[in-house]
Structures are given as structure tokens and as C-alpha cells.
Design a protein around this motif. Structure first.
Motif, short mmCIF file in Angstrom:
data_model
loop_
_atom_site.label_atom_id
_atom_site.label_comp_id
_atom_site.label_asym_id
_atom_site.label_seq_id
_atom_site.Cartn_x
_atom_site.Cartn_y
_atom_site.Cartn_z
N GLU A 162 -37.05 17.47 -30.42
CA GLU A 162 -36.38 17.82 -29.16
C GLU A 162 -36.55 19.31 -28.85
O GLU A 162 -36.86 19.67 -27.72
CB GLU A 162 -34.90 17.46 -29.27
CG GLU A 162 -34.11 17.67 -28.00
CD GLU A 162 -32.66 17.27 -28.18
OE1 GLU A 162 -31.78 18.01 -27.70
OE2 GLU A 162 -32.39 16.22 -28.81
N VAL A 163 -36.36 20.14 -29.85
CA VAL A 163 -36.52 21.58 -29.65
C VAL A 163 -37.98 21.91 -29.35
O VAL A 163 -38.28 22.69 -28.45
CB VAL A 163 -36.01 22.36 -30.87
CG1 VAL A 163 -36.39 23.83 -30.78
CG2 VAL A 163 -34.50 22.20 -31.00
N LEU A 164 -38.89 21.28 -30.07
CA LEU A 164 -40.31 21.53 -29.84
C LEU A 164 -40.71 21.12 -28.42
O LEU A 164 -41.51 21.80 -27.78
CB LEU A 164 -41.14 20.76 -30.87
CG LEU A 164 -42.62 21.05 -30.94
CD1 LEU A 164 -42.89 22.53 -31.20
CD2 LEU A 164 -43.27 20.21 -32.01
N ASP A 165 -40.12 20.04 -27.93
CA ASP A 165 -40.42 19.59 -26.56
C ASP A 165 -39.97 20.59 -25.50
O ASP A 165 -40.47 20.57 -24.38
CB ASP A 165 -39.78 18.23 -26.28
CG ASP A 165 -40.48 17.09 -27.00
OD1 ASP A 165 -41.62 17.28 -27.48
OD2 ASP A 165 -39.87 16.00 -27.10
N THR A 166 -39.03 21.46 -25.83
CA THR A 166 -38.56 22.46 -24.86
C THR A 166 -39.42 23.71 -24.85
O THR A 166 -39.25 24.56 -23.98
CB THR A 166 -37.10 22.87 -25.14
OG1 THR A 166 -37.04 23.56 -26.39
CG2 THR A 166 -36.17 21.66 -25.14
#
Length: 110
Positions: A75-79
Motif C-alpha cells: 500500500e505504501v509502495l503504491d503511493t
């Protein structure tokens, strides 16, 4: 979630309340209604599910702790505006044993 993850089987709300009471340093026992409210909210968010046929209902985590952490990392990587840079920075921050584990895991995907 820690109390659900640390168990080896689904747990009733009463059992969870007792487990939480045992882990508190102030000696207080949370109210059953509070435990049920939190379980309901976690269920709505998809973190917890329950066996609706069991009486009383038994609750369990839908993901392992590792699965949850992996979802958070994704999720963090997707941001990130630059996924490659973020991954490169992450890889640069791990120690040698973690880097070897990453290599083994990536090689196993092939």
C-alpha cells in the motif's frame, strides 16, 4: 490484532476479553461491549471474520501478521511517485542477511 494473531485457533469475544485483560498492566478488564465493538469494526474493515454458525461466535484474523505487513508495504509502495526509487532505497537499507533472503525469495519466483 496481536491477541488474535498470537492464538492458534479462533476465539470468542469473552476469551478475547480475558486475554486482553491478562496483557494489561493496569489490571483492568475491558468491557465485553467494547471488545465486540472493536471486533465489529475490524470485521467491517476486513481484518477479522467470524464463524456465524458457532454459538457463541468465534473470531479470527483474515490475514497473518506477515500478510498484513506485506499488504501495508504494498500500500505504501503504491503511493510512491517513483516506485523504482522507493524499492532501491528499501533494498539499500536492509542488512546483508535480509538482502540474501530477498535474493532467495526472488530467485524462487522464477
Amino acid at each position: 490484532m496481536d491477541a488474535l494473531w498470537s492464538g492458534d485457533s479462533p476465539i470468542t469475544a469473552n476469551e478475547l476479553r480475558d486475554k486482553l485483560a491478562g496483557s494489561r498492566t493496569d489490571g483492568k478488564t475491558p468491557a465485553l461491549t467494547t471488545v465486540l465493538t472493536v471486533l465489529s469494526r475490524l470485521e467491517q474493515k476486513g481484518f477479522v471474520d467470524r464463524d456465524r454458525e458457532a454459538r457463541p461466535h468465534v473470531y479470527f484474523a483474515t490475514l497473518t501478521r506477515a500478510g498484513h505487513v506485506a499488504d501495508l508495504m504494498r500500500e505504501v509502495l503504491d503511493t510512491s511517485s517513483d516506485r523504482t526509487e522507493a524499492l532501491a532505497y528499501f533494498v539499500g537499507s536492509v542488512d546483508e542477511s535480509e538482502a540474501q533472503m530477498l535474493r532467495r525469495l526472488l530467485d524462487a519466483r522464477s
